[in-house]
Design a protein around this motif. Structure first.
Motif, PDB file in Angstrom:
ATOM      1  N   ILE A  18      40.359  42.308  49.677  1.00 21.58           N
ATOM      2  CA  ILE A  18      40.210  41.204  50.628  1.00 21.58           C
ATOM      3  C   ILE A  18      39.538  41.678  51.916  1.00 21.58           C
ATOM      4  O   ILE A  18      38.616  41.037  52.428  1.00 21.58           O
ATOM      5  N   ILE A  19      39.978  42.819  52.429  1.00 19.59           N
ATOM      6  CA  ILE A  19      39.417  43.340  53.681  1.00 19.59           C
ATOM      7  C   ILE A  19      37.933  43.643  53.529  1.00 19.59           C
ATOM      8  O   ILE A  19      37.117  43.316  54.404  1.00 19.59           O
ATOM      9  N   ASP A  20      37.573  44.264  52.417  1.00 18.69           N
ATOM     10  CA  ASP A  20      36.157  44.576  52.172  1.00 18.69           C
ATOM     11  C   ASP A  20      35.314  43.301  52.116  1.00 18.69           C
ATOM     12  O   ASP A  20      34.208  43.251  52.661  1.00 18.69           O
ATOM     13  N   TYR A  21      35.839  42.289  51.466  1.00 19.18           N
ATOM     14  CA  TYR A  21      35.091  41.032  51.341  1.00 19.18           C
ATOM     15  C   TYR A  21      34.964  40.345  52.697  1.00 19.18           C
ATOM     16  O   TYR A  21      33.906  39.795  53.034  1.00 19.18           O
ATOM     17  N   LEU A  22      36.038  40.383  53.484  1.00 21.10           N
ATOM     18  CA  LEU A  22      36.001  39.768  54.812  1.00 21.10           C
ATOM     19  C   LEU A  22      34.985  40.466  55.710  1.00 21.10           C
ATOM     20  O   LEU A  22      34.305  39.819  56.518  1.00 21.10           O
ATOM     21  N   GLU A  23      34.874  41.777  55.565  1.00 28.32           N
ATOM     22  CA  GLU A  23      33.893  42.518  56.361  1.00 28.32           C
ATOM     23  C   GLU A  23      32.481  42.045  56.051  1.00 28.32           C
ATOM     24  O   GLU A  23      31.631  41.959  56.948  1.00 28.32           O
ATOM     25  N   LEU A  24      32.209  41.749  54.783  1.00 26.97           N
ATOM     26  CA  LEU A  24      30.891  41.234  54.406  1.00 26.97           C
ATOM     27  C   LEU A  24      30.615  39.888  55.071  1.00 26.97           C
ATOM     28  O   LEU A  24      29.456  39.543  55.342  1.00 26.97           O
ATOM     29  N   GLU A  25      31.684  39.136  55.336  1.00 26.22           N
ATOM     30  CA  GLU A  25      31.549  37.830  55.988  1.00 26.22           C
ATOM     31  C   GLU A  25      31.654  37.944  57.507  1.00 26.22           C
ATOM     32  O   GLU A  25      31.725  36.939  58.206  1.00 26.22           O
ATOM     33  N   GLU A  26      31.688  39.190  58.009  1.00 28.66           N
ATOM     34  CA  GLU A  26      31.794  39.469  59.440  1.00 28.66           C
ATOM     35  C   GLU A  26      33.064  38.865  60.040  1.00 28.66           C
ATOM     36  O   GLU A  26      33.060  38.302  61.143  1.00 28.66           O
ATOM     37  N   ILE A  27      34.161  38.971  59.298  1.00 33.81           N
ATOM     38  CA  ILE A  27      35.473  38.543  59.771  1.00 33.81           C
ATOM     39  C   ILE A  27      36.320  39.787  60.006  1.00 33.81           C
ATOM     40  O   ILE A  27      36.512  40.598  59.089  1.00 33.81           O
ATOM     41  N   CYS A  28      36.805  39.973  61.229  1.00 30.39           N
ATOM     42  CA  CYS A  28      37.648  41.127  61.549  1.00 30.39           C
ATOM     43  C   CYS A  28      39.046  40.911  60.956  1.00 30.39           C
ATOM     44  O   CYS A  28      39.612  39.815  61.075  1.00 30.39           O
ATOM     45  N   CYS A  29      39.592  41.942  60.348  1.00 30.14           N
ATOM     46  CA  CYS A  29      40.887  41.796  59.673  1.00 30.14           C
ATOM     47  C   CYS A  29      41.764  43.017  59.911  1.00 30.14           C
ATOM     48  O   CYS A  29      41.368  44.144  59.618  1.00 30.14           O
ATOM     49  N   ASP A  30      42.964  42.791  60.454  1.00 34.86           N
ATOM     50  CA  ASP A  30      43.997  43.818  60.511  1.00 34.86           C
ATOM     51  C   ASP A  30      44.902  43.647  59.295  1.00 34.86           C
ATOM     52  O   ASP A  30      45.040  42.540  58.760  1.00 34.86           O
ATOM     53  N   HIS A  31      45.544  44.740  58.884  1.00 36.69           N
ATOM     54  CA  HIS A  31      46.385  44.690  57.687  1.00 36.69           C
ATOM     55  C   HIS A  31      47.758  45.273  57.971  1.00 36.69           C
ATOM     56  O   HIS A  31      47.893  46.291  58.656  1.00 36.69           O
ATOM     57  N   ALA A  32      48.784  44.609  57.454  1.00 35.20           N
ATOM     58  CA  ALA A  32      50.152  45.134  57.461  1.00 35.20           C
ATOM     59  C   ALA A  32      50.676  45.075  56.033  1.00 35.20           C
ATOM     60  O   ALA A  32      50.422  44.113  55.311  1.00 35.20           O
ATOM     61  N   SER A  33      51.402  46.103  55.633  1.00 30.17           N
ATOM     62  CA  SER A  33      51.867  46.189  54.250  1.00 30.17           C
ATOM     63  C   SER A  33      53.233  45.549  54.028  1.00 30.17           C
ATOM     64  O   SER A  33      53.704  45.463  52.893  1.00 30.17           O
ATOM     65  N   ASN A  34      53.884  45.108  55.108  1.00 24.53           N
ATOM     66  CA  ASN A  34      55.150  44.388  54.956  1.00 24.53           C
ATOM     67  C   ASN A  34      55.344  43.451  56.139  1.00 24.53           C
ATOM     68  O   ASN A  34      54.640  43.521  57.145  1.00 24.53           O
ATOM     69  N   GLY A  35      56.324  42.564  56.010  1.00 25.46           N
ATOM     70  CA  GLY A  35      56.523  41.532  57.008  1.00 25.46           C
ATOM     71  C   GLY A  35      56.985  42.046  58.354  1.00 25.46           C
ATOM     72  O   GLY A  35      56.656  41.463  59.391  1.00 25.46           O
ATOM     73  N   VAL A  36      57.746  43.119  58.376  1.00 21.92           N
ATOM     74  CA  VAL A  36      58.230  43.671  59.645  1.00 21.92           C
ATOM     75  C   VAL A  36      57.066  44.164  60.494  1.00 21.92           C
ATOM     76  O   VAL A  36      56.961  43.855  61.685  1.00 21.92           O
ATOM     77  N   ILE A  37      56.170  44.927  59.866  1.00 24.48           N
ATOM     78  CA  ILE A  37      54.992  45.404  60.588  1.00 24.48           C
ATOM     79  C   ILE A  37      54.103  44.233  60.980  1.00 24.48           C
ATOM     80  O   ILE A  37      53.537  44.192  62.080  1.00 24.48           O
ATOM     81  N   GLY A  38      53.988  43.252  60.084  1.00 24.40           N
ATOM     82  CA  GLY A  38      53.187  42.073  60.384  1.00 24.40           C
ATOM     83  C   GLY A  38      53.673  41.354  61.622  1.00 24.40           C
ATOM     84  O   GLY A  38      52.873  40.951  62.481  1.00 24.40           O
ATOM     85  N   LEU A  39      54.980  41.179  61.745  1.00 19.81           N
ATOM     86  CA  LEU A  39      55.549  40.505  62.914  1.00 19.81           C
ATOM     87  C   LEU A  39      55.277  41.297  64.180  1.00 19.81           C
ATOM     88  O   LEU A  39      54.960  40.722  65.235  1.00 19.81           O
TER      89      LEU A  39
END
Length: 222
Positions: A18-39
Motif C-alpha cells: 500500500i505504501i509503495d502504491y501511495l508513493e506512486l500517487e504522491e500521497i505521503c503515508c506514515d505506518h503503524a503496525s498496531n493500534g496503540v502506536i497508531g493512536l
C-alpha cells in the motif's frame, strides 16, 4: 497540498504494498503496525485521513477508531476488513468509521476512496472564522474586521492547515510536510513563512491569534 495519511496495518507485506502504491500517487503515508502506536501517531501528528485494519493486536481498528473520535479528531477514517457482514459494518459506523473496504481489494479502488475521503474533509467548508478573523478559501479573501490580509501562496496553505485544525496544535514537522511534502527546505523557511503570516493575521492592534506553543508547534485560536 499533498495528502498525508496514516496506515495502521499489522500485515507488513500488505502495508508495504500500500505504501509503495501511495508513493506512486504522491500521497505521503506514515505506518503503524498496531493500534496503540497508531493512536500515539494521531495524537502527535496531523493527518488528512487514516486507514485502519480491524483485526490487529493490542488495540483493534474498532477500538482505535472509537478512541480517535473520543479525543475529538474528525479526520475521515477508512476501515480495512476481511469481514463483509452487515453487523460488522454497522459496528464500525457506530464508532465513527466513514467507509469500508473488504480484503482483498484493488489498489485503484483504494486510491479512489482515499481521494474522495480526503476531499470530504478538505471540502467540508470553504469559510472559516476565529474571533474576528474571517476567511473564504474559495474566493481567497481573508479579513480581520475590515482589514484584508495579503497572503502569499504558502501563507494561504499555512492559514488553511491551521484553520482547519483550530484550535489544535500542529507541530513544525507536520506543517512543513503538509506544505512541502518530503521536499522540506531548510529549517528557517517555515520560520520565515510563519513570521510573515503572523504579520498579516496579528497586527499591533489585534488580539493575537497565531500562537507559538513552546516545544509543540503552532495553533490558531483566540
Amino acid at each position: 497540498m499533498k495528502s498525508h495519511i496514516l496506515l495502521v496495518e499489522d500485515d507488513l507485506d500488505l502495508a508495504a504494498t500500500i505504501i509503495d502504491y501511495l508513493e506512486l500517487e504522491e500521497i505521503c503515508c506514515d505506518h503503524a503496525s498496531n493500534g496503540v502506536i497508531g493512536l500515539q501517531l494521531i495524537e502527535k501528528n496531523y493527518y488528512d485521513m487514516a486507514i485502519l485494519d480491524i483485526n490487529m493486536p493490542r488495540m483493534n481498528g474498532l477500538s482505535l477508531c472509537k478512541s480517535v473520535r473520543d479525543l475529538g479528531f474528525n479526520m475521515p477514517i477508512l476501515m480495512l476488513t476481511a469481514r463483509d457482514s452487515l453487523p460488522d459494518k454497522l459496528a464500525g459506523f457506530e464508532v465513527g468509521t466513514d467507509d469500508y473496504m473488504v480484503k482483498p481489494f484493488e489498489m485503484l479502488e483504494l486510491i479512489a476512496r482515499i481521494n474522495v475521503l480526503a476531499k470530504r474533509q478538505s471540502g467540508q467548508s470553504q469559510q472559516f472564522s476565529v474571533a474576528d478573523l474571517t476567511v473564504d478559501f474559495e474566493s481567497k479573501i481573508a479579513k480581520r474586521q475590515q482589514r484584508e490580509l495579503k497572503l502569499s501562496p504558502t501563507g494561504w496553505k499555512l492559514l488553511e492547515v491551521l484553520l482547519r485544525k483550530s484550535p489544535q496544535v500542529i507541530s513544525r514537522e507536520q506543517l512543513s510536510r503538509t506544505i512541502w511534502g518530503d521536499d522540506i527546505p531548510d529549517s528557517n523557511s517555515l520560520k520565515v513563512h510563519i513570521f510573515k503570516l503572523r504579520q498579516q493575521v496579528d497586527s499591533e492592534d489585534d488580539t493575537k491569534l497565531l500562537k507559538t506553543i513552546s516545544g509543540q508547534g503552532f495553533a490558531l485560536k483566540p
